[in-house]
Write an enzyme that holds these catalytic residues in place. Structure first.
Site, PDB file in Angstrom:
ATOM      1  N   ASN A  54       0.826  -1.208   0.000  1.00 23.98           N
ATOM      2  CA  ASN A  54       0.000   0.000   0.000  1.00 23.98           C
ATOM      3  C   ASN A  54       0.859   1.255   0.000  1.00 23.98           C
ATOM      4  O   ASN A  54       1.985   1.255   0.486  1.00 23.98           O
ATOM      5  CB  ASN A  54      -0.943  -0.009   1.210  1.00 23.98           C
ATOM      6  CG  ASN A  54      -1.931  -1.147   1.124  1.00 23.98           C
ATOM      7  OD1 ASN A  54      -2.101  -1.726   0.056  1.00 23.98           O
ATOM      8  ND2 ASN A  54      -2.558  -1.479   2.232  1.00 23.98           N
ATOM      9  N   HIS A  95       5.942  -0.401  -2.639  1.00 27.06           N
ATOM     10  CA  HIS A  95       5.537   0.395  -3.811  1.00 27.06           C
ATOM     11  C   HIS A  95       5.647   1.905  -3.570  1.00 27.06           C
ATOM     12  O   HIS A  95       5.095   2.682  -4.338  1.00 27.06           O
ATOM     13  CB  HIS A  95       4.104   0.017  -4.218  1.00 27.06           C
ATOM     14  CG  HIS A  95       3.988  -1.377  -4.761  1.00 27.06           C
ATOM     15  ND1 HIS A  95       2.828  -2.102  -4.743  1.00 27.06           N
ATOM     16  CD2 HIS A  95       4.917  -2.179  -5.339  1.00 27.06           C
ATOM     17  CE1 HIS A  95       3.043  -3.300  -5.285  1.00 27.06           C
ATOM     18  NE2 HIS A  95       4.297  -3.373  -5.641  1.00 27.06           N
ATOM     19  N   CYS A 117      16.084  16.612  -9.735  1.00 25.00           N
ATOM     20  CA  CYS A 117      17.107  16.796  -8.694  1.00 25.00           C
ATOM     21  C   CYS A 117      16.918  15.859  -7.501  1.00 25.00           C
ATOM     22  O   CYS A 117      17.680  15.908  -6.545  1.00 25.00           O
ATOM     23  CB  CYS A 117      17.119  18.244  -8.211  1.00 25.00           C
ATOM     24  SG  CYS A 117      15.663  18.692  -7.230  1.00 25.00           S
ATOM     25  N   ASN A 158      -8.232 -12.861   4.899  1.00 26.85           N
ATOM     26  CA  ASN A 158      -8.902 -12.347   3.698  1.00 26.85           C
ATOM     27  C   ASN A 158     -10.317 -12.935   3.675  1.00 26.85           C
ATOM     28  O   ASN A 158     -10.484 -14.125   3.913  1.00 26.85           O
ATOM     29  CB  ASN A 158      -8.125 -12.798   2.434  1.00 26.85           C
ATOM     30  CG  ASN A 158      -8.468 -11.993   1.192  1.00 26.85           C
ATOM     31  OD1 ASN A 158      -9.641 -11.718   0.928  1.00 26.85           O
ATOM     32  ND2 ASN A 158      -7.461 -11.637   0.415  1.00 26.85           N
TER      33      ASN A 158
HETATM   34  P1  NAD Z   1      -5.919  -6.166  -4.624  1.00 28.20           P
HETATM   35  O1  NAD Z   1      -6.664  -4.927  -4.900  1.00 28.20           O
HETATM   36  O2  NAD Z   1      -5.431  -6.951  -5.770  1.00 28.20           O
HETATM   37  O3  NAD Z   1      -6.798  -7.160  -3.691  1.00 28.20           O
HETATM   38  C1  NAD Z   1      -7.360  -6.764  -2.490  1.00 28.20           C
HETATM   39  C2  NAD Z   1      -7.593  -8.004  -1.639  1.00 28.20           C
HETATM   40  O4  NAD Z   1      -8.135  -7.587  -0.391  1.00 28.20           O
HETATM   41  C3  NAD Z   1      -8.563  -9.025  -2.219  1.00 28.20           C
HETATM   42  O5  NAD Z   1      -8.026 -10.316  -2.116  1.00 28.20           O
HETATM   43  C4  NAD Z   1      -9.818  -8.885  -1.321  1.00 28.20           C
HETATM   44  O6  NAD Z   1     -10.516 -10.108  -1.164  1.00 28.20           O
HETATM   45  C5  NAD Z   1      -9.194  -8.436  -0.022  1.00 28.20           C
HETATM   46  N1  NAD Z   1     -10.082  -7.698   0.871  1.00 28.20           N
HETATM   47  C6  NAD Z   1     -11.131  -6.899   0.561  1.00 28.20           C
HETATM   48  N2  NAD Z   1     -11.681  -6.375   1.676  1.00 28.20           N
HETATM   49  C7  NAD Z   1     -10.934  -6.847   2.715  1.00 28.20           C
HETATM   50  C8  NAD Z   1     -10.999  -6.659   4.123  1.00 28.20           C
HETATM   51  N3  NAD Z   1     -11.917  -5.866   4.695  1.00 28.20           N
HETATM   52  N4  NAD Z   1     -10.086  -7.299   4.897  1.00 28.20           N
HETATM   53  C9  NAD Z   1      -9.136  -8.106   4.329  1.00 28.20           C
HETATM   54  N5  NAD Z   1      -9.037  -8.315   3.008  1.00 28.20           N
HETATM   55  C10 NAD Z   1      -9.930  -7.682   2.212  1.00 28.20           C
HETATM   56  O7  NAD Z   1      -4.754  -5.771  -3.635  1.00 28.20           O
HETATM   57  P2  NAD Z   1      -3.213  -6.015  -3.692  1.00 28.20           P
HETATM   58  O8  NAD Z   1      -2.917  -7.469  -3.734  1.00 28.20           O
HETATM   59  O9  NAD Z   1      -2.656  -5.181  -2.593  1.00 28.20           O
HETATM   60  O10 NAD Z   1      -2.733  -5.387  -5.079  1.00 28.20           O
HETATM   61  C11 NAD Z   1      -3.166  -4.097  -5.461  1.00 28.20           C
HETATM   62  C12 NAD Z   1      -2.053  -3.145  -5.840  1.00 28.20           C
HETATM   63  O11 NAD Z   1      -2.594  -1.838  -5.885  1.00 28.20           O
HETATM   64  C13 NAD Z   1      -0.972  -3.100  -4.831  1.00 28.20           C
HETATM   65  O12 NAD Z   1       0.185  -3.217  -5.527  1.00 28.20           O
HETATM   66  C14 NAD Z   1      -1.078  -1.722  -4.150  1.00 28.20           C
HETATM   67  O13 NAD Z   1       0.157  -1.052  -4.293  1.00 28.20           O
HETATM   68  C15 NAD Z   1      -2.043  -0.934  -4.950  1.00 28.20           C
HETATM   69  N6  NAD Z   1      -3.157  -0.325  -4.161  1.00 28.20           N
HETATM   70  C16 NAD Z   1      -2.898   0.312  -2.983  1.00 28.20           C
HETATM   71  C17 NAD Z   1      -3.955   0.860  -2.254  1.00 28.20           C
HETATM   72  C18 NAD Z   1      -3.632   1.545  -0.947  1.00 28.20           C
HETATM   73  O14 NAD Z   1      -2.550   2.102  -0.800  1.00 28.20           O
HETATM   74  N7  NAD Z   1      -4.530   1.475   0.035  1.00 28.20           N
HETATM   75  C19 NAD Z   1      -5.257   0.792  -2.722  1.00 28.20           C
HETATM   76  C20 NAD Z   1      -5.484   0.157  -3.948  1.00 28.20           C
HETATM   77  C21 NAD Z   1      -4.416  -0.404  -4.648  1.00 28.20           C
END
Ligand code: NAD
Length: 245
Positions: free
Chosen positions: A102, A119, A130, A214
């Site tokens: 995240n 990330h 710079c 999850n």
């Molecule tokens: P993803 O979006 O691919 O998947 C999210 C996962 O979270 C799913 O498996 C889903 O079932 C689960 N989920 C949903 N609600 C939940 C809850 N309440 N508790 C626990 N699990 C829950 O996420 P990813 O694998 O992190 O990949 C997404 C990419 O996008 C990452 O690389 C990240 O950098 C980026 N991203 C970051 C943010 C952030 O910073 N919050 C938000 C969106 C995407």
């Protein structure tokens, strides 16, 4: 479920090195949607705006969307119970590091100190000319794109765009911790993004027990995960905390 939670707590307490690997799911209850799935951000925006080569040629246009997603919409998000339990776990010595995909800064805001941001972080902006780094809070985003005060170059959010490499230090620290881990807790990740998804896989190969939190199955669930705690991050971690502290 209660038995699985108790068993997980026992493993965590006995482990000499425990890591948490977090994805977008841990921040869903803070109001930040994941990228994929039914309510995912990519249903509303095109990923192109976060593609490095497109961004470099269309920075001003991309900043319209970047502002909306990361500096208007994400701005009000605060850590939820799941983030706070991880901070409590670190403070009490049962969690050694958080490795997060995240970019929302919420682990630091909750109080975790050892966080490897695989990330990058949207709360910082960087000058590509710079390398000067600014806090996003130094800008009000009324005028975009934000520019470097030293050389006038357009600033880029300090998280990685599609086509960019992983920050070296976070990469090295994440894999070093994965090699050492006796327990790895995966929270809210589909495991579809590489190379991040290799972190828990590395821990598994090095002998760690993998606990996954999850509400759905992920690409880790069959094959990598040893214990699947099926539920929302905040609810499961709150239950786990009762057996840890
Ligand atoms: P993803 O979006 O691919 O998947 C999210 C996962 O979270 C799913 O498996 C889903 O079932 C689960 N989920 C949903 N609600 C939940 C809850 N309440 N508790 C626990 N699990 C829950 O996420 P990813 O694998 O992190 O990949 C997404 C990419 O996008 C990452 O690389 C990240 O950098 C980026 N991203 C970051 C943010 C952030 O910073 N919050 C938000 C969106 C995407």
């Amino acid at each position: 479920m209660e038995l699985l939670i108790k068993e997980s707590a026992r493993l965590i307490k006995e482990s000499k090195f425990t890591i948490a690997f977090t994805g977008a799911g841990i921040s869903v209850e803070s109001g930040i949607p994941p990228f994929r799935g039914e309510h995912g951000l990519w249903n509303k925006y095109t990923p192109e705006v976060l593609d490095l080569s497109y961004y470099l040629n269309h920075s001003t246009e991309c900043w319209e969307y970047i502002r909306e997603i990361f500096y208007d919409f994400f701005a009000d998000a605060h850590p939820n119970k799941a983030h706070f339990v991880l901070a409590e776990m670190e403070a009490s010595g049962v969690l050694n590091s958080v490795i997060t995909q995240n970019i929302d800064n919420l682990h630091f805001e909750a109080g975790n100190k050892v966080v490897h941001e695989f990330h990058g972080n949207s709360k910082k902006l960087k000058c590509l000319k710079c390398d000067r780094v600014y806090g996003a809070d130094e800008f009000d985003f009324a005028n975009i794109p934000p520019k470097c005060v030293d050389d006038g170059e357009i600033l880029k959010p300090d998280f990685i765009f599609f086509g960019e490499g992983i920050p070296q230090e976070a990469y090295a620290n994440s894999f070093a911790d994965a090699e050492k881990a006796e327990v790895c807790i995966i929270i809210g990740s589909t495991g579809e993004v590489t190379p991040a998804s290799y972190v828990p896989r590395t821990a598994k190969q090095a002998g760690a027990t993998i606990i996954e939190i999850n509400p759905e199955e992920s690409s880790f669930t069959s094959g990598v995960t040893d214990i699947h705690l099926k539920g929302k991050a905040s609810e499961v971690l709150e239950q786990l905390a009762k057996h840890l502290f």
